[in-house]
Design a protein around this motif. Structure first.
Motif, PDB file in Angstrom:
ATOM      1  N   UNK A   1      -4.282 -10.440 -17.958  1.00  0.00           N
ATOM      2  CA  UNK A   1      -5.317 -11.006 -18.968  1.00  0.00           C
ATOM      3  C   UNK A   1      -6.081 -10.137 -19.556  1.00  0.00           C
ATOM      4  N   UNK A   2      -6.164  -8.459 -20.035  1.00  0.00           N
ATOM      5  CA  UNK A   2      -6.634  -7.722 -20.060  1.00  0.00           C
ATOM      6  C   UNK A   2      -6.807  -7.632 -21.502  1.00  0.00           C
ATOM      7  N   UNK A   3      -5.462  -7.480 -21.598  1.00  0.00           N
ATOM      8  CA  UNK A   3      -4.278  -7.837 -22.722  1.00  0.00           C
ATOM      9  C   UNK A   3      -5.185  -9.115 -23.878  1.00  0.00           C
ATOM     10  N   UNK A   4      -5.643  -9.634 -23.096  1.00  0.00           N
ATOM     11  CA  UNK A   4      -5.271 -11.204 -23.967  1.00  0.00           C
ATOM     12  C   UNK A   4      -6.878 -11.321 -23.596  1.00  0.00           C
ATOM     13  N   UNK A   5      -7.966 -10.318 -23.270  1.00  0.00           N
ATOM     14  CA  UNK A   5      -9.578 -10.590 -23.291  1.00  0.00           C
ATOM     15  C   UNK A   5      -9.311  -9.115 -24.712  1.00  0.00           C
ATOM     16  N   UNK A   6      -8.719  -7.804 -24.835  1.00  0.00           N
ATOM     17  CA  UNK A   6      -8.470  -7.730 -25.439  1.00  0.00           C
ATOM     18  C   UNK A   6      -7.973  -8.517 -26.998  1.00  0.00           C
ATOM     19  N   UNK A   7      -7.423  -8.762 -27.169  1.00  0.00           N
ATOM     20  CA  UNK A   7      -7.089  -9.530 -28.646  1.00  0.00           C
ATOM     21  C   UNK A   7      -8.093 -10.772 -28.858  1.00  0.00           C
ATOM     22  N   UNK A   8      -8.369 -11.207 -28.003  1.00  0.00           N
ATOM     23  CA  UNK A   8      -9.541 -12.517 -28.544  1.00  0.00           C
ATOM     24  C   UNK A   8     -10.533 -11.290 -29.434  1.00  0.00           C
ATOM     25  N   UNK A   9     -11.014 -10.010 -28.562  1.00  0.00           N
ATOM     26  CA  UNK A   9     -12.057  -9.451 -29.258  1.00  0.00           C
ATOM     27  C   UNK A   9     -11.448  -8.509 -30.727  1.00  0.00           C
ATOM     28  N   UNK A  10     -10.443  -8.574 -30.855  1.00  0.00           N
ATOM     29  CA  UNK A  10      -9.787  -7.798 -31.917  1.00  0.00           C
ATOM     30  C   UNK A  10      -9.983  -9.342 -32.734  1.00  0.00           C
ATOM     31  N   UNK A  11      -9.427 -10.365 -32.443  1.00  0.00           N
ATOM     32  CA  UNK A  11     -10.052 -11.574 -33.095  1.00  0.00           C
ATOM     33  C   UNK A  11     -10.850 -11.532 -33.923  1.00  0.00           C
ATOM     34  N   UNK A  12     -11.605 -11.648 -33.404  1.00  0.00           N
ATOM     35  CA  UNK A  12     -13.290 -11.459 -33.528  1.00  0.00           C
ATOM     36  C   UNK A  12     -14.478 -10.325 -34.260  1.00  0.00           C
ATOM     37  N   UNK A  13     -13.735  -9.631 -33.579  1.00  0.00           N
ATOM     38  CA  UNK A  13     -14.216  -8.493 -34.996  1.00  0.00           C
ATOM     39  C   UNK A  13     -13.345  -8.471 -36.095  1.00  0.00           C
ATOM     40  N   UNK A  14     -12.095  -8.810 -36.489  1.00  0.00           N
ATOM     41  CA  UNK A  14     -11.342  -8.912 -37.355  1.00  0.00           C
ATOM     42  C   UNK A  14     -12.428 -10.444 -38.121  1.00  0.00           C
TER      43      UNK A  14
ATOM     44  N   UNK B   1       2.876  -6.753 -23.459  1.00  0.00           N
ATOM     45  CA  UNK B   1       2.361  -6.721 -22.482  1.00  0.00           C
ATOM     46  C   UNK B   1       2.840  -7.833 -21.849  1.00  0.00           C
ATOM     47  N   UNK B   2       2.316  -9.030 -22.497  1.00  0.00           N
ATOM     48  CA  UNK B   2       2.706 -10.687 -21.796  1.00  0.00           C
ATOM     49  C   UNK B   2       4.199 -10.833 -21.472  1.00  0.00           C
ATOM     50  N   UNK B   3       5.032 -10.849 -22.591  1.00  0.00           N
ATOM     51  CA  UNK B   3       6.146 -10.880 -21.992  1.00  0.00           C
ATOM     52  C   UNK B   3       6.664  -9.674 -21.006  1.00  0.00           C
ATOM     53  N   UNK B   4       6.400  -8.439 -20.921  1.00  0.00           N
ATOM     54  CA  UNK B   4       6.224  -7.611 -19.589  1.00  0.00           C
ATOM     55  C   UNK B   4       5.937  -8.444 -18.557  1.00  0.00           C
ATOM     56  N   UNK B   5       4.932  -8.846 -18.155  1.00  0.00           N
ATOM     57  CA  UNK B   5       4.236  -8.676 -17.311  1.00  0.00           C
ATOM     58  C   UNK B   5       5.295 -10.695 -16.584  1.00  0.00           C
TER      59      UNK B   5
ATOM     60  N   UNK C   1      -4.001  -8.861 -13.691  1.00  0.00           N
ATOM     61  CA  UNK C   1      -4.989  -7.594 -14.652  1.00  0.00           C
ATOM     62  C   UNK C   1      -4.257  -7.495 -16.084  1.00  0.00           C
ATOM     63  N   UNK C   2      -3.131  -6.685 -16.373  1.00  0.00           N
ATOM     64  CA  UNK C   2      -2.495  -6.322 -17.472  1.00  0.00           C
ATOM     65  C   UNK C   2      -2.572  -7.465 -18.098  1.00  0.00           C
TER      66      UNK C   2
END
Length: 218
Positions: A196-209, A117-121, A193-194
């Motif tokens: 920011x949303x991807x980064x937020x999702x990645x952070x949530x996955x890191x914290x959940x792991x 997502x970051x690369x495409x954006x 938005x793409x």
């Protein structure tokens, strides 16, 4: 053979040629805008490349419409393709499809979803910003009361607009220039938005792991 498989085969075969046509379109447009005093022969070549690239995209759009079997509904379900066909300067964004193909092996992406997502954006922002700077420079630099008089001004303005900063030191004064500004603003918001949303999702996955790996009772 179903229409879906035929359409998929067509898109796979035309992906690389259309990406090349997109870059040729952008290059020819850039030469016309930035090369002052272009000889008539070169001007004609650039125009021929522009029309040939547009024709290639029109043929591709028509073929995919036919293979989809959707009829007029194809325009609504593929609104982005329709927009790309109508607005030529958005066509270079199709080169992103090549990046997607390179990143895939055996139908699996080589990069994680968040990195993709970051690369495409980033690639989309670069292409969109350059195309927008060319377009606004073409229509603004000779306008009465213009503040965007050089291509450097146009690049600065496009960067600020895509980043949704809007310093206001240079602004378009023509109706078409302002229309381009609206398009860049919307594109910048979508890309931001793409990411920011991807980064937020990645952070949530890191914290959940980390929570899952934490020993019980701690």
């Amino acid at each position: 053979m179903t229409d879906d498989s035929r359409q998929a085969r067509w898109e796979k075969r035309t992906e690389a040629p259309l990406a090349v046509a997109s870059l040729l379109y952008l290059t020819s447009y850039a030469v016309q805008v930035l090369a002052a005093g272009l000889p008539a022969a070169w001007h004609g070549i650039c125009l021929a490349v522009l029309f040939a690239a547009w024709a290639a995209f029109a043929v591709d759009y028509a073929v995919r419409w036919r293979l989809s079997g959707q009829g007029p509904r194809f325009v609504r379900t593929h609104w982005l393709d329709t927009l790309v066909l109508v607005l030529p300067l958005l066509r270079p964004l199709r080169v992103v499809h090549i990046y997607e193909a390179v990143q895939r092996r055996h139908d699996r992406p080589r990069l994680a979803l968040h990195a993709r997502v970051v690369a495409y954006a980033g690639l989309s922002a670069l292409l969109l910003g350059f195309a927008g700077a060319l377009a606004v420079y073409q229509h603004e630099h000779a306008a009465k009361g213009a503040t965007i008089r050089t291509f450097g001004d146009a690049v600065w303005w496009a960067s600020a607009t895509l980043a949704t900063v809007g310093y206001g030191d240079v602004t378009p004064v023509t109706p078409l220039g302002r229309l381009i500004a609206v398009g860049l603003m919307l594109g910048g918001l979508a890309l931001l938005g793409a990411v920011t949303g991807s980064f937020s999702s990645w952070l949530l996955q890191v914290f959940a792991r980390e929570d899952d790996e934490r020993p019980p009772g701690r």
